[in-house]
Scaffold this active site. Structure first.
Site, mmCIF file in Angstrom:
data_model
loop_
_atom_site.group_PDB
_atom_site.id
_atom_site.type_symbol
_atom_site.label_atom_id
_atom_site.label_comp_id
_atom_site.label_asym_id
_atom_site.label_seq_id
_atom_site.Cartn_x
_atom_site.Cartn_y
_atom_site.Cartn_z
ATOM 1 N N ILE A 56 60.249 23.666 30.078
ATOM 2 C CA ILE A 56 61.143 24.795 30.354
ATOM 3 C C ILE A 56 61.621 25.417 29.042
ATOM 4 N N SER B 264 63.055 13.582 31.149
ATOM 5 C CA SER B 264 63.166 14.385 32.368
ATOM 6 C C SER B 264 62.428 13.838 33.590
ATOM 7 N N THR C 164 70.498 19.652 36.308
ATOM 8 C CA THR C 164 69.623 19.535 37.469
ATOM 9 C C THR C 164 70.411 19.446 38.772
ATOM 10 N N ASP C 165 69.762 19.819 39.872
ATOM 11 C CA ASP C 165 70.383 19.648 41.186
ATOM 12 C C ASP C 165 70.447 18.174 41.598
ATOM 13 N N GLU C 166 69.687 17.309 40.893
ATOM 14 C CA GLU C 166 69.644 15.900 41.303
ATOM 15 C C GLU C 166 70.997 15.211 41.136
ATOM 16 N N TYR D 262 67.760 8.643 35.964
ATOM 17 C CA TYR D 262 67.655 9.990 35.380
ATOM 18 C C TYR D 262 68.839 10.855 35.802
ATOM 19 N N LYS E 115 71.953 12.534 33.628
ATOM 20 C CA LYS E 115 72.237 13.981 33.584
ATOM 21 C C LYS E 115 73.680 14.242 34.055
ATOM 22 N N ASP F 11 56.393 4.369 48.443
ATOM 23 C CA ASP F 11 57.401 5.361 48.076
ATOM 24 C C ASP F 11 58.067 5.024 46.731
ATOM 25 N N ARG F 12 58.582 6.058 46.076
ATOM 26 C CA ARG F 12 59.404 5.894 44.859
ATOM 27 C C ARG F 12 60.685 5.160 45.252
ATOM 28 N N PRO F 13 61.117 4.115 44.521
ATOM 29 C CA PRO F 13 62.380 3.446 44.867
ATOM 30 C C PRO F 13 63.555 4.428 44.806
ATOM 31 N N GLY F 14 64.401 4.395 45.820
ATOM 32 C CA GLY F 14 65.598 5.257 45.828
ATOM 33 C C GLY F 14 65.289 6.737 45.983
HETATM 34 P P1 NAD Z 1 60.311 18.111 29.319
HETATM 35 O O1 NAD Z 1 60.262 16.634 29.508
HETATM 36 O O2 NAD Z 1 59.091 18.921 29.562
HETATM 37 O O3 NAD Z 1 60.777 18.454 27.811
HETATM 38 C C1 NAD Z 1 61.811 17.770 27.182
HETATM 39 C C2 NAD Z 1 61.758 18.130 25.697
HETATM 40 O O4 NAD Z 1 62.847 17.470 25.032
HETATM 41 C C3 NAD Z 1 60.474 17.699 25.002
HETATM 42 O O5 NAD Z 1 59.972 18.736 24.197
HETATM 43 C C4 NAD Z 1 60.913 16.513 24.147
HETATM 44 O O6 NAD Z 1 60.131 16.339 22.964
HETATM 45 C C5 NAD Z 1 62.343 16.892 23.842
HETATM 46 N N1 NAD Z 1 63.192 15.741 23.489
HETATM 47 C C6 NAD Z 1 63.299 14.568 24.184
HETATM 48 N N2 NAD Z 1 64.167 13.746 23.547
HETATM 49 C C7 NAD Z 1 64.612 14.423 22.464
HETATM 50 C C8 NAD Z 1 65.538 14.111 21.434
HETATM 51 N N3 NAD Z 1 66.168 12.921 21.385
HETATM 52 N N4 NAD Z 1 65.780 15.033 20.483
HETATM 53 C C9 NAD Z 1 65.142 16.240 20.503
HETATM 54 N N5 NAD Z 1 64.252 16.575 21.444
HETATM 55 C C10 NAD Z 1 63.998 15.683 22.424
HETATM 56 O O7 NAD Z 1 61.522 18.597 30.196
HETATM 57 P P2 NAD Z 1 61.681 19.936 31.056
HETATM 58 O O8 NAD Z 1 61.051 19.727 32.377
HETATM 59 O O9 NAD Z 1 61.306 21.082 30.221
HETATM 60 O O10 NAD Z 1 63.268 19.922 31.287
HETATM 61 C C11 NAD Z 1 64.146 20.555 30.357
HETATM 62 C C12 NAD Z 1 65.568 20.347 30.807
HETATM 63 O O11 NAD Z 1 65.728 20.893 32.113
HETATM 64 C C13 NAD Z 1 65.986 18.879 30.916
HETATM 65 O O12 NAD Z 1 67.305 18.775 30.475
HETATM 66 C C14 NAD Z 1 65.883 18.572 32.408
HETATM 67 O O13 NAD Z 1 66.794 17.566 32.777
HETATM 68 C C15 NAD Z 1 66.262 19.904 32.990
HETATM 69 N N6 NAD Z 1 65.698 20.181 34.321
HETATM 70 C C16 NAD Z 1 64.344 20.145 34.523
HETATM 71 C C17 NAD Z 1 63.822 20.474 35.775
HETATM 72 C C18 NAD Z 1 62.354 20.489 36.060
HETATM 73 O O14 NAD Z 1 61.960 20.738 37.204
HETATM 74 N N7 NAD Z 1 61.483 20.251 35.084
HETATM 75 C C19 NAD Z 1 64.699 20.809 36.821
HETATM 76 C C20 NAD Z 1 66.080 20.774 36.585
HETATM 77 C C21 NAD Z 1 66.559 20.496 35.318
HETATM 78 O O1 DAU Z 2 65.225 18.716 41.155
HETATM 79 C C1 DAU Z 2 65.095 18.920 39.774
HETATM 80 C C2 DAU Z 2 64.261 17.809 39.168
HETATM 81 O O2 DAU Z 2 62.904 18.057 39.535
HETATM 82 C C3 DAU Z 2 64.388 17.735 37.642
HETATM 83 O O3 DAU Z 2 65.707 17.431 37.298
HETATM 84 C C4 DAU Z 2 63.427 16.694 37.052
HETATM 85 O O4 DAU Z 2 63.488 16.732 35.642
HETATM 86 C C5 DAU Z 2 62.027 17.036 37.512
HETATM 87 O O5 DAU Z 2 61.122 16.054 37.052
HETATM 88 C C6 DAU Z 2 61.969 17.128 39.039
HETATM 89 O O6 DAU Z 2 62.192 15.837 39.646
HETATM 90 P P1 DAU Z 2 61.354 15.336 40.916
HETATM 91 O O7 DAU Z 2 61.390 13.874 40.954
HETATM 92 O O8 DAU Z 2 61.741 16.074 42.142
HETATM 93 O O9 DAU Z 2 59.883 15.888 40.477
HETATM 94 P P2 DAU Z 2 58.431 15.229 40.548
HETATM 95 O O10 DAU Z 2 57.459 16.293 40.187
HETATM 96 O O11 DAU Z 2 58.349 13.929 39.838
HETATM 97 O O12 DAU Z 2 58.284 14.938 42.121
HETATM 98 C C7 DAU Z 2 58.396 15.976 43.067
HETATM 99 C C8 DAU Z 2 58.265 15.339 44.440
HETATM 100 O O13 DAU Z 2 56.923 14.856 44.605
HETATM 101 C C9 DAU Z 2 59.164 14.136 44.647
HETATM 102 O O14 DAU Z 2 59.586 14.098 46.001
HETATM 103 C C10 DAU Z 2 58.245 12.937 44.352
HETATM 104 C C11 DAU Z 2 56.896 13.438 44.832
HETATM 105 N N1 DAU Z 2 55.728 12.893 44.105
HETATM 106 C C12 DAU Z 2 55.715 12.996 42.743
HETATM 107 C C13 DAU Z 2 54.658 12.492 42.014
HETATM 108 C C14 DAU Z 2 54.651 12.578 40.506
HETATM 109 C C15 DAU Z 2 54.657 12.341 44.793
HETATM 110 O O15 DAU Z 2 54.662 12.269 46.048
HETATM 111 N N2 DAU Z 2 53.606 11.838 44.078
HETATM 112 C C16 DAU Z 2 53.556 11.884 42.705
HETATM 113 O O16 DAU Z 2 52.577 11.390 42.104
#
Ligand code: NAD
Ligand code: DAU
Length: 366
Positions: free
Chosen positions: A13, A82, A127-129, A153, A157, A297-300
């Site tokens: 992001i 993340s 995050t919404d989590e 996680y 957050k 399933d994923r725990p929790g």
């Molecule tokens: P990502 O895992 O793709 O990227 C995280 C970045 O942070 C990476 O570039 C990593 O190198 C950097 N990083 C990690 N530890 C670090 C440290 N100690 N110092 C400096 N840099 C560091 O994550 P993302 O999916 O881009 O998420 C970005 C933010 O948005 C996070 O805070 C996450 O919680 C939040 N978020 C993500 C989602 C989603 O769907 N991906 C949804 C809601 C919120």
């Molecule tokens: O809701 C926001 C969150 O969304 C962010 O805060 C997190 O950083 C981001 O990783 C994401 O979390 P989720 O756990 O929802 O995303 P993920 O892509 O890991 O999983 C999405 C859904 O799919 C979830 O219900 C678990 C399921 N899943 C995921 C994987 C990786 C599967 O069924 N199989 C899989 O292999």
């Protein structure tokens, strides 16, 4: 002219945000602070007018030095661990980065800005989590929904959100926080559902669906998220939090079926894809959905997330522009057009990590 410090700007992001901000604010200075963990990638910033400083957000002295030397007036804080599955396997890194890292940033920001009496903004991306899980007919998460994080996680957050809130309330730091739903789009690391399943489909590897696949997420295109964050930074009220959603609540199984159908459609229309990806079922006319495999399933595992973003709409004019179907098709196209990007990840240390932690379960790197 503003000077932004974007933490985690080499991640999924963060790098999309840097692209958005530099395109819409070409005169601003953008410095990225990123540790380049497994999820960070220099290539995500290729061609962007931003400086990358490789370093740790926990390094308060480094953050202070950057604020000072780059005359930073805005921090946009993305850096985090993340991935929920990784937090279950090893929570420590999540506490270190998400809690202690956020606190180090807050301390440096307070020292430079509050003590120095300078105008500033600290925007925290969350995050919404943090709100926990919803039943099928519960109302969507609002900004005043009580926190109930369920995974290491989301707990980390939540802790970081509370610290941001406390630094505003106690020290007068000008903060905003946004809590968003599941992002998808270009540069998404292939351990998360959508990019993982795209690459597994192309390679003919199984699609591991956790539990019954009926968990619901509210899918948000990363470009919509970045527009939402920009609106909060520019117009959000200090001390406030804003929910940002995509308006696309879907059970995982629907996401997976839509993706499989889109892959089949593209292969049917373009014979070159079968040559590039001969192991894909679609290369030999079989449905990609034949790869679906229900696994433990994923725990929790949280059952349902849904975002009520009326506050962001009313106060900031925020609305998502992408429909899930067109956003997913665009994302799939991006992965087909950027094979070098994902090959660089799959051929690197990620493969070793998967082998160590998932013991042979098939994933993109398996
Ligand atoms: P990502 O895992 O793709 O990227 C995280 C970045 O942070 C990476 O570039 C990593 O190198 C950097 N990083 C990690 N530890 C670090 C440290 N100690 N110092 C400096 N840099 C560091 O994550 P993302 O999916 O881009 O998420 C970005 C933010 O948005 C996070 O805070 C996450 O919680 C939040 N978020 C993500 C989602 C989603 O769907 N991906 C949804 C809601 C919120
Ligand atoms: O809701 C926001 C969150 O969304 C962010 O805060 C997190 O950083 C981001 O990783 C994401 O979390 P989720 O756990 O929802 O995303 P993920 O892509 O890991 O999983 C999405 C859904 O799919 C979830 O219900 C678990 C399921 N899943 C995921 C994987 C990786 C599967 O069924 N199989 C899989 O292999």
């Amino acid at each position: 002219m503003a000077s932004l410090l974007v933490t985690g700007g080499a991640g999924f992001i963060g790098s999309n945000f840097v692209a958005h901000w530099t395109a819409t604010h070409p005169n601003d200075r953008v410095t990225v602070l990123d540790l380049l963990t497994y999820a960070g990638n220099r290539a995500n910033l290729d061609g962007q007018p931003a400086e990358l400083v490789v370093g740790d957000i926990r390094d308060e002295a480094l953050v202070s030095e950057l604020i000072d030397s780059r005359q930073v007036d805005t921090i946009v804080h993305f850096a985090a661990e993340s991935h929920v599955d990784r937090s279950i396997l090893g929570p420590d890194a999540f506490i270190e980065t998400n809690v202690l890292g956020t606190h180090a940033l807050l301390k440096a920001a307070r020292k430079a800005w509050v003590d120095g009496g300078k105008p500033h903004r600290f925007h925290h991306v969350s995050t919404d989590e943090v709100y926990g899980t919803l039943g099928p007919s519960d109302p969507a998460f609002r900004e005043d929904t009580p926190y109930a994080p369920n995974s290491p996680y989301s707990a980390s957050k939540a802790a970081s959100d509370h610290l941001v809130r406390a630094y505003h309330h106690t020290y007068g730091l000008t903060t905003t926080t946004s809590n968003c739903s599941n992002n998808y789009g270009p540069f998404h690391f292939p351990e998360k559902l959508i990019p993982l399943f795209i690459l597994n489909t192309l390679h003919g590897r199984s699609l591991p669906i956790y539990g019954d696949g009926m968990q619901v997420r509210d899918w948000l295109h990363v470009e919509d998220h970045c527009r939402g964050i920009a609106a909060v930074i520019q117009h959000g009220r200090p001390g406030e939090t804003y929910n940002i959603g995509g308006g696309a609540e879907l059970p995982n199984i629907r996401v997976i079926d839509t993706l499989c159908a889109e892959v089949d459609k593209l292969f049917a229309a373009d014979s070159a894809l079968a040559e590039r990806f001969p192991d894909a079922p679609a290369a030999s006319g079989k449905p990609s959905s034949s790869l679906k495999t229900f696994v433990t399933d994923r725990p929790g595992h949280d059952r349902r997330y849904a975002i009520d973003c009326h506050k962001a709409t009313a106060e900031l004019g925020y609305e998502p522009k992408h429909s899930f179907e067109s956003g997913l098709a665009q994302t799939l196209r991006w992965y087909l057009d950027h094979e070098d990007w994902w090959r660089g990840i799959l051929d690197g240390s990620y493969r070793q990590w998967v082998e160590t932690n998932y013991g042979g379960r098939q994933t993109a790197a398996g």
